[in-house]
Design a protein around this motif. Structure first.
Motif, short mmCIF file in Angstrom:
data_model
loop_
_atom_site.label_atom_id
_atom_site.label_comp_id
_atom_site.label_asym_id
_atom_site.label_seq_id
_atom_site.Cartn_x
_atom_site.Cartn_y
_atom_site.Cartn_z
N PRO A 124 2.34 1.89 1.65
CA PRO A 124 1.05 2.56 1.86
C PRO A 124 1.10 3.98 1.30
O PRO A 124 2.08 4.70 1.52
CB PRO A 124 0.89 2.60 3.38
N LEU A 184 -0.50 6.54 2.24
CA LEU A 184 -0.53 7.57 3.28
C LEU A 184 0.85 7.80 3.90
O LEU A 184 1.11 8.86 4.46
CB LEU A 184 -1.54 7.20 4.37
N ARG A 185 1.73 6.82 3.79
CA ARG A 185 3.09 7.04 4.28
C ARG A 185 3.76 8.16 3.50
O ARG A 185 4.64 8.83 4.01
CB ARG A 185 3.91 5.75 4.15
N CYS A 186 3.33 8.37 2.29
CA CYS A 186 4.02 9.30 1.40
C CYS A 186 3.45 10.72 1.46
O CYS A 186 3.76 11.55 0.62
CB CYS A 186 4.00 8.77 -0.02
N ASP A 187 2.60 10.96 2.45
CA ASP A 187 2.08 12.31 2.65
C ASP A 187 3.27 13.24 2.88
O ASP A 187 4.09 13.01 3.76
CB ASP A 187 1.16 12.31 3.89
N TYR A 225 -5.08 4.62 9.48
CA TYR A 225 -3.63 4.60 9.30
C TYR A 225 -3.09 5.83 10.00
O TYR A 225 -3.50 6.95 9.70
CB TYR A 225 -3.31 4.64 7.81
N LYS A 264 0.53 7.71 11.58
CA LYS A 264 1.98 7.70 11.75
C LYS A 264 2.30 8.12 13.18
O LYS A 264 1.78 9.14 13.64
CB LYS A 264 2.63 8.72 10.81
N MET A 275 2.49 -5.72 4.41
CA MET A 275 1.68 -5.36 3.24
C MET A 275 1.34 -6.59 2.39
O MET A 275 0.24 -6.69 1.84
CB MET A 275 2.40 -4.32 2.38
#
Lengths: 934, 311
Positions: free
Chosen positions: A63, A65-68, B7, B9, B37
Motif C-alpha cells: 500500500p 500509504l504504508r510508505c509515508d 487506511y 497505521k 493485497m
C-alpha cells in the motif's frame, strides 16, 4: 485521499494517495518514474520490486500509504553522476538483459541480496544462493543464466579484499569490431537504468484510460447491451460496442474472422463486449460494471472431439466452412509411398500424444496508446509486427494506409504473442477517434491470458518405421489442434505441424493430415517454435523408442539418418548449410553421453533429441511483391550512419544486429551507427518479428544497403584519388588502398562523399529466392535457410513421488554464423528455459472454457531455481545466403529440448512420456504398470 | 465509525483493537499484506477499513524463557529464518520458512500473517469476472462447491506452512480480542470450514506464538509444490517426535484445516499414516490431482518416519 511525504530516490515528494492505492501505482503514475514495471499486480513476478528503507519489496502489493515517511529507491537512482552502478554494468556486460522488462526488479532484488552473500567463498554455493535469492523474479528471455553470472560476479567483486583491476566498463557502442564479437545490446544501458520506455510508460497529455467489459459466456448470442447507467457516470467519455467497428480482421488474409468487439455473439468467455474510455482506470472499470448485457447462451464446443463432430442442430462457432462442424482447416500432404515404406520397415513404432496449450508468458502485458491528429492515426503499441497492424488498422478504421502510423517502443518480450493485430489496439484507436483525446490501455495479466494466441493444445498419432540397419523408411502423422475461437495464425500452424517434420532426417515416404478446430476458448496462435514443437516431440520420442527396439544408440540412429547439406527434402525444401551432425556430436561430447549414459545412479537419466526450423518464411503472409525487408541508410556530414528498418526488436537484439552488419560492411565503429526501427511512418516496410526471419531477412537487407553505401563511397574516392576500386579497404574507421597511398579517416571519406551532394541515402532490400515445389501446400515452411540443432538433457526423477528435476541441458544450435555470440547464447538459453517449462510445469488448464490458471502464480513458468544448468554451444556452418552466413537462433532451439527431457525421463524410469506437461502422477502410475508387467 | 475507504497505521495492538471496537469489528488487519493485497486485487476482500499493524514493534520480538519460546507475530518470515534463538531451538522452523512464497515476499510477509493466510482454491482465488463467469463457487456465495462438483461444504485448502510445523511443535497462540488476552493451542483457531476457516473474531490479533521448550523435539518437514519456490502448498507435512516418545503428525493443503494425528513411540506407523490420510478432505482444487496428493501423504510420512528413525 491522504497526503503522504515520501522520499523517492532522495527527492521529497508530497503526494496525494488514495487509501487503497499501491506503491507501484504511486511511483509510476504520480511520481512519473516508469522504471518500476508492472507485470502481474499480484506479487508473483517481481518486475515491480523497489527498495523501501533499503529492503526489497514488491511495490504492486504494497500500500502506498504504508510508505509515508519512507525512503524509496527505484531503479532510476542506481546510476550516479552519469555512471552505472557496478551491478548494472555487470548486467550489461554479461548479456543479462534481453527485453529488459524484468531487469529493474531483478537488479534491485540482486542489490538487496548481495550483502548477505559476501561471506560465501564457495563458488557453487554462491551460485545456489543467488538462484534462490532471485527466485521470486521471473525472467522469460534469458533462462536466468547470464543474470546469475552478473549477480555472482558482483558478489565476488564486493567480497574481494584486494581490489582486482577489472577492465573498465565499456558501453556497447564502444566495443570494437563487427560480426562475431560478443556484445551487449546497444540499448542495454538504457534498459538497466530503467530509462527505456515501454508502451505503458509513454503517457501522453490528456490521455483517457480504457477498460473492457468481457463476456462471461463461452458461446452466446448478445441480445441487448444497455450502457445508459454507465454512460452517465462522471468521468466516462465514451462507451463503444461491437456494431461501431464491425470490420473483420486477422493476421492471415484467409482468416479474417475476428471483430474488435463482439458483434451479435460471443465466442469465448473473455471476449470484449464493450469498451469504456474514462478519466481514470478506476472510473473506466466501475463503468464496465454498470453496463448491462443480456446474453442467450448457446451450446459451447470446448474440446477437439466436440468440434470435429457434426454440430447437429447447434449453432456453429463460425458459420463458414462447407460442413456442419467446427473444423477451421484441414491440411494433408503425401510424399513417396507410405504403404511401401511400412512394408519395408522392419521395426515400427506408433504412439498417440497429447499436449496442453501454453502461454508465451512475456513479462510485459500488452499496452497501447492511440491518438489522432492532422496525420491521421498514430498508435504506440507493444507489437512484434507493426506492418500487419498497420494494414489491419487501415482496414477496420476505414482510412487509407497513408493515414496510419504504428510505433513500437521498447518491447517486454513477445515470443509470438504480440504478432497479431489485437482487438485492444483497434479499440483504443476507435475510442481516440470518438473522444478526440489520446486513449491508453494496459491489459491485466488475466487479460493477457485471455488474449492468448499461445501454443495450440494438440493431439496426434504418429507412426515411424525403420529398417533393421536403422534407416528411416516411413513417417506418418495424424494431428488435430485446438485453435480456440478465432483463426490467428492457425492455418500456418496446421501446416507446420506436418510439413516441419520433413527434416532434419532424410525421409522418402512421408505424409500427414492435420485438422485445426474452432473451440469456444481464447484463440491460439504462434508461439516460439511455431507449429512444429509438439509434432517434433512426437517424432523424437518415436526415434528414441525405435533405437531401443533395434538396440542402437539413439544418437547413432539420428546420425545415420540426418539429411546432408545442399540437398532437397522430400517436400522440396532446399537445405543449404546443415549443422545437424556437428550439433549432435557437440552435445554428445560435452555431456559425456557415451561414457555416462546407462551408468547413472537410479532415478537419473540422459535423453537426446534434435530439431530444425525455418529461418524466415519465404512467402509473405499477405501476398504482395514487396521485398521481405527494406533497410535504408543515411550518411550525413557528421559521419553517422542512420539505419532505418521496419523490423521489431522485441528483446531479441535485432536493432544491435542491424548495427553490427552495417559496422562490418563499412568498417566503422558502432558509435557511428544509429538504428531507428519499427515506426511505420519513418521506417521502410519489414514484415516483422515472426518466423525467425529478422536476422536473415532484415540482416540481408541491411547488408545490401551497406554494400550500396560502400559502393557510393568507393566511387567518390576513386574519382578523387584515381585508384582502383578493388584496392580499397574499409576497416577500423579508415578507408585505405592496399599500398596505403590512399589512407583516409572515415570523416575524410565522408567529406569527399558528401561534398556538393549532402547527405547520401541508400536503400537495400531482401527478396527471398523462388523456392519449393509446384503443388498445393508447397509454400508452407519454405525458407531460404534452415537452422539445426540438438539437445541432451539430464533429469533426476524421484522414484517415489515421480517429481522430475531437469538438472542439465547441453544444447548446440547451428545458427550459421553468430553475428553477436552473446545475443545468440541468450536466445538459446532462453529457448531451453522455455522448453523446460513446457516439458515439466506449464499448461493452460480450463474449467468449462474458463482458464483456471490465469496468473503467474498458477501458470508455472520455471524460476531461477527450477531452470536447469544450461550449457550452450553455438555451431557455425556459414550459410551461403545468410548475412555473413547467419541464420535463425530464436526459435529452433526450443524444438529438441522438450523431447530430450522426455527421453531422459524414459532413460531414468522406463516410462515413455506421451503427454505434456510431464505429470508426476503419470510417471508413478506407469512405473507401477511396468513393474507389474515385469 | 469511519466511513468509506480508509487506511490507518496502528502503533500498538491496543490501538488496533480500539479502532476495531469503534468500527464494530468491520476491519481488515493488515500485516505484510502479501496475501490481503492480492485478495483485494481480485475482489475477494472488499473491506473498506484497513488497519496496518505491521509497525507494531512490540509484536516483533522473540523471548525465550526456560519453558517457552515466544515469537512475536509480526516478525517477518525472513527475520524469523535468520533469528539465532529460533534456529537454535527449532531448526525446522527456518527450514519451513524458506519454503514459503519467494525470498522477496518473505521480507514483507509476517509469521502471524502466514498463520492467518486465506484458504485457497482454484475456483475461488480468481478475479471477480472469473468467479461470475464460473457461476460463483460456494466460498464466493454461490450455491455449491465447484471443485468437488456440487458439495455443500467448502474444502478450500489450508495453506499456512508455518501453522503445520508449529502445531507439530505444540505451539500456542497468544490472542488479544475484545475479551482480553488468552492463550490457546494454535490448532484451535482453525475450524475446518473453508468458508470461515478461522474461529476467531475479526478484531482478534495474534500477539505471539508460544512454543514449549525442553521437549527435545526432532522434526521433519516436507512440502509438495510444482516449483521449488513461490508456490503455495499442495501438501505440507510436519512430523515431530518428543524425546518422551510422543509423535505428532500434521498435514496442510489437504483439508480446510490442519490435519493432526497424535501417536507415540511403538505405535503402528502405517496405521498413523492411514489415519492421517483418512482425516484428510482433498478436493480437486489444486495443480496436482486429488488422488496424487492423497498418495503423497503416505510417501511423505514414510520418508519422515525414516528420517526420524522411527520404527
Amino acid at each position: 485521499m491522504q497526503q503522504i511525504n515520501i522520499s523517492i530516490n532522495g527527492k521529497q515528494f508530497h503526494l496525494l494517495a488514495t487509501e487503497h492505492e499501491t506503491l507501484a501505482h504511486l511511483i509510476r503514475e504520480k511520481a512519473g518514474l516508469t522504471g518500476t514495471k508492472i507485470g502481474c499486480e499480484e506479487g508473483s513476478c517481481g518486475a515491480c520490486t523497489v527498495l523501501v528503507d533499503g529492503k526489497a519489496v514488491l511495490s504492486c502489493i504494497t500500500p502506498a500509504l504504508r510508505c509515508d515517511g519512507s525512503e524509496v529507491t527505484t531503479i532510476e537512482a542506481l546510476a550516479k553522476d552519469g555512471k552505472l552502478h557496478r551491478l548494472q554494468e555487470l548486467f550489461v556486460e554479461k548479456g543479462a538483459i534481453q527485453c529488459g522488462f524484468c531487469t529493474p526488479g531483478m537488479v534491485l532484488t540482486a542489490l538487496s541480496l548481495a550483502p548477505a552473500l559476501i561471506r560465501e567463498t564457495d563458488s557453487s554455493a554462491l551460485i545456489r544462493k543467488v538462484k534462490e535469492g532471485l527466485s521470486g523474479n521471473l525472467c522469460r528471455c534469458t533462462g536466468y543464466k547470464k543474470i546469475i553470472e552478473a549477480v555472482a560476479g558482483y558478489v565476488k567483486e564486493i567480497s574481494a579484499t584486494t581490489v582486482s583491476k577489472s577492465s573498465p566498463f565499456k558501453p556497447a557502442h564502444a566495443i570494437k569490431g563487427g560480426v562475431g564479437i560478443p556484445r551487449p545490446y546497444l540499448e542495454a544501458e538504457k534498459k538497466v537504468r530503467g530509462a527505456a520506455e515501454y508502451a505503458d510508460d509513454i503517457v501522453l497529455k490528456n490521455s483517457l484510460h480504457c477498460k473492457f467489459l468481457r463476456s462471461i459466456h463461452s458461446h452466446a448470442r448478445i441480445e441487448h447491451i444497455d450502457v445508459s447507467e454507465a454512460m452517465i457516470m462522471q468521468g466516462v467519455h465514451y462507451i463503444a460496442t461491437g456494431r461501431e467497428i464491425p470490420g473483420k480482421f486477422g493476421v492471415l488474409p484467409i482468416s479474417q474472422d475476428e471483430t474488435a468487439i463482439a458483434v451479435e455473439k460471443v465466442r469465448y468467455a473473455g471476449e470484449i463486449v464493450a469498451a469504456v474510455a474514462a478519466d481514470t482506470e478506476e472510473i473506466a472499470a466501475e463503468a464496465c460494471r454498470l453496463i448491462r448485457v443480456k446474453y442467450k447462451p448457446i451450446r459451447e464446443f470446448l474440446t477437439i472431439e466436440d468440434s470435429l463432430n457434426d454440430a447437429g442442430e447447434n449453432e456453429r462457432i463460425h458459420e463458414t466452412g462447407k460442413f456442419n462442424n467446427n473444423i477451421h482447416k484441414k491440411a494433408e500432404l503425401r510424399f513417396g509411398d507410405q504403404q511401401q515404406g511400412i512394408k519395408e520397415a522392419e521395426f515400427t513404432s506408433k504412439m498417440s500424444f497429447e499436449f496442453e496449450g501454453l502461454s508465451h508468458g512475456f513479462t510485459e502485458p500488452h499496452a497501447a496508446t492511440a491518438y489522432w491528429d492532422e496525420n491521421g492515426l498514430t498508435i504506440i503499441t507493444a507489437t512484434q509486427v507493426p506492418h500487419y497492424l498497420h494494414r489491419a488498422l487501415a482496414k477496420v478504421m476505414e482510412v487509407p494506409l497513408s493515414r496510419v502510423r504504428v510505433i513500437k517502443p521498447y518491447l517486454g518480450g513477445g515470443f509470438g504473442g504480440k504478432s497479431d493485430p489485437f482487438p485492444h489496439e483497434i479499440i483504443v484507436s476507435h475510442l481516440s477517434r470518438k473522444t478526440g483525446r489520446p486513449v491508453r490501455v494496459r491489459l491485466s495479466r488475466e487479460e493477457v491470458f485471455l488474449t492468448n494466441h499461445g501454443r495450440h493444445p494438440s493431439k496426434m498419432t504418429v507412426e515411424m518405421g525403420i529398417s533393421g540397419e536403422g534407416t528411416i523408411k516411413v513417417l506418418d502423422a495424424d494431428v488435430a489442434i485446438d485453435g480456440g475461437a478465432y483463426g490467428s495464425f492457425g492455418v500456418v500452424t496446421s501446416y507446420y505441424n506436418g510439413v516441419l517434420l520433413q527434416a532434419p532426417y532424410k525421409l522418402d515416404n512421408f505424409g500427414f493430415r492435420t485438422y485445426r478446430v474452432y473451440t469456444n476458448k481464447p484463440q491460439c496462435g504462434a508461439m516460439r517454435g511455431h507449429g512444429a514443437v509438439n509434432s517434433r516431440f512426437a517424432v523424437e520420442s518415436l526415434i528414441d523408442d525405435l533405437a531401443i527396439k533395434i538396440a542402437m544408440d539413439p544418437c547413432e540412429l539420428r546420425m545415420k539418418n540426418f539429411l546432408d547439406s545442399n540437398t532437397l527434402t522430400v517436400g522440396q525444401y532446399r537445405i543449404t548449410s546443415n549443422g545437424s551432425r556437428e550439433s549432435l556430436q557437440k552435445v554428445m561430447d560435452l555431456s559425456g553421453w557415451k561414457d555416462r549414459r546407462g551408468k547413472l545412479e537410479k532415478g537419473r537419466g540422459l535423453g537426446v533429441a534434435c530439431g530444425f526450423f525455418i529461418s524466415g518464411s519465404a512467402l509473405p503472409i499477405i501476398w504482395n511483391e514487396l521485398p521481405q525487408s527494406v533497410v535504408h541508410l543515411k550518411l550525413d556530414f557528421d559521419g553517422r550512419v542512420l539505419v532505418t528498418s521496419g523490423s521489431s526488436d522485441i528483446g531479441q537484439g535485432s536493432d544491435t544486429m542491424l548495427a553490427i552488419i552495417v559496422s562490418e560492411v563499412l568498417g566503422i565503429g558502432m558509435d557511428k551507427i544509429f538504428v531507428l526501427a519499427a515506426d511505420t511512418l519513418l521506417t521502410p516496410v519489414d514484415f516483422g518479428s515472426y518466423s525467425s526471419r529478422v536476422t536473415f531477412m532484415a540482416g540481408n537487407a541491411a547488408k545490401d544497403a551497406a554494400l550500396i553505401l560502400k559502393k557510393e563511397i568507393t566511387e567518390a574516392l576513386v574519382i578523387k584519388h584515381n585508384i582502383n576500386p578493388g584496392e580499397l579497404n574499409f576497416s577500423d574507421d579508415r578507408i585505405y588502398s592496399n599500398d596505403t597511398t590512399t589512407n583516409l579517416s572515415w570523416m575524410e571519406a565522408v567529406e569527399i562523399l558528401t561534398a556538393k551532394r549532402g547527405a547520401v541515402s541508400v536503400s537495400g532490400k531482401y527478396i527471398s529466392p523462388k523456392l519449393g515445389g509446384d503443388f498445393k501446400g508447397a509454400g508452407a515452411g519454405l525458407s531460404p535457410s534452415y537452422s539445426f540443432g540438438a539437445c541432451i538433457a539430464e533429469v533426476e526423477v524421484d522414484m517415489e513421488t515421480g517429481y522430475v528435476k531437469v538438472t542439465d541441458v547441453w544444447g548446440a544450435h547451428d545458427c550459421g554464423k553468430a553475428l553477436n555470440p552473446l545475443a545468440v547464447e541468450g536466445q538459446l538459453e532462453g529457448s531451453w528455459h522455455m522448453g523446460t517449462g513446457q516439458a515439466i510445469s506449464e499448461q493452460m488448464k480450463y474449467y468449462k472454457g474458463l482458464l483456471l490458471n490465469n496468473n503467474f502464480l498458477e501458470y508455472k513458468i520455471p524460476t531461477s531455481v527450477d531452470t536447469p544448468d544450461i550449457h550452450a554451444s553455438i555451431i557455425e556452418t556459414i550459410d551461403p545466403e545468410g548475412p555473413f552466413g547467419a541464420k535463425e537462433a530464436g526459435e529452433g532451439a526450443i524444438h529438441p529440448v522438450i523431447p530430450a527431457i522426455a527421453n531422459a525421463i524414459f532413460n531414468a524410469t522406463g516410462v515413455r512420456i506421451t503427454s505434456l506437461p510431464v505429470s508426476a502422477e503419470d510417471i508413478l502410475a506407469k512405473m507401477k504398470e511396468n513393474h507389474l508387467a515385469e | 465509525m469511519l466511513k468509506g475507504k480508509t487506511y490507518i497505521k496502528a502503533s500498538t495492538a491496543e490501538q488496533a483493537l480500539s479502532l476495531a471496537r469503534e468500527n464494530n469489528g468491520r476491519v481488515r488487519y493488515f500485516a505484510g499484506g502479501t496475501d490481503v493485497m492480492v485478495n483485494r486485487f481480485q475482489g475477494n476482500d472488499l473491506a473498506d477499513l484497513l488497519i496496518d499493524i505491521s509497525e507494531i514493534q512490540a509484536l516483533k520480538e522473540v523471548f525465550a524463557s526456560d519453558e517457552t519460546l515466544a515469537i512475536g507475530s509480526l516478525i517477518s518470515l525472513d527475520d524469523l529464518a535468520g533469528h539465532s534463538t529460533v534456529c537454535d531451538h527449532f531448526p525446522v522452523l527456518a527450514e519451513a520458512v524458506k519454503s514459503v512464497a519467494s525470498p522477496t515476499i518473505r521480507k514483507t510477509a509476517t509469521l502471524g500473517g502466514n498463520l492467518l493466510c486465506g484458504n485457497r482454491c482454484s475456483y475461488f482465488n480468481q478475479s471477480e469476472w472469473w468467479r461470475e463467469a464460473s457461476g460463483y463457487c460456494l466460498k464466493s456465495s454461490g450455491p455449491v462447491c465447484l471443485a468437488s462438483g456440487g458439495s455443500k461444504h467448502c474444502f478450500a485448502k489450508f495453506v499456512s506452512d508455518m501453522a503445520i510445523v508449529l502445531i507439530s511443535l505444540n505451539a500456542c497462540v497468544e490472542l488479544l480480542d475484545f475479551s482480553g488476552t488468552s492463550i490457546k493451542p494454535l490448532e484451535s483457531i482453525y475450524t475446518g470450514d473453508g468458508m470461515a476457516p478461522r474461529g476467531i473474531s475479526p478484531e482478534s490479533i495474534i500477539k505471539a506464538i508460544r512454543i514449549p521448550l525442553n521437549h527435545h523435539i526432532s522434526s521433519v518437514y516436507k512440502k509438495l509444490r510444482k516449483r521449488a519456490t513461490l508456490d503455495f502448498t499442495s501438501l505440507t507435512t510436519a512430523v515431530s517426535v518428543k524425546k518422551a516418545g510422543s509423535i505428532r503428525i500434521v498435514l496442510g493443503g489437504v483439508h480446510a484445516k490442519p490435519v493432526i494425528v497424535d501417536g507415540k513411540a511403538g505405535d503402528d506407523l502405517k496405521a498413523l499414516a492411514a489415519a492421517a490420510v483418512s482425516q484428510s478432505r482433498i478436493v480437486d482444487n489444486d495443480t496436482y490431482s486429488r488422488k496424487y496428493r492423497k498418495d503423497m501423504i503416505i510417501v511423505f510420512l514414510e520418508r519422515s518416519f525414516k528420517e526420524l528413525q522411527l520404527g
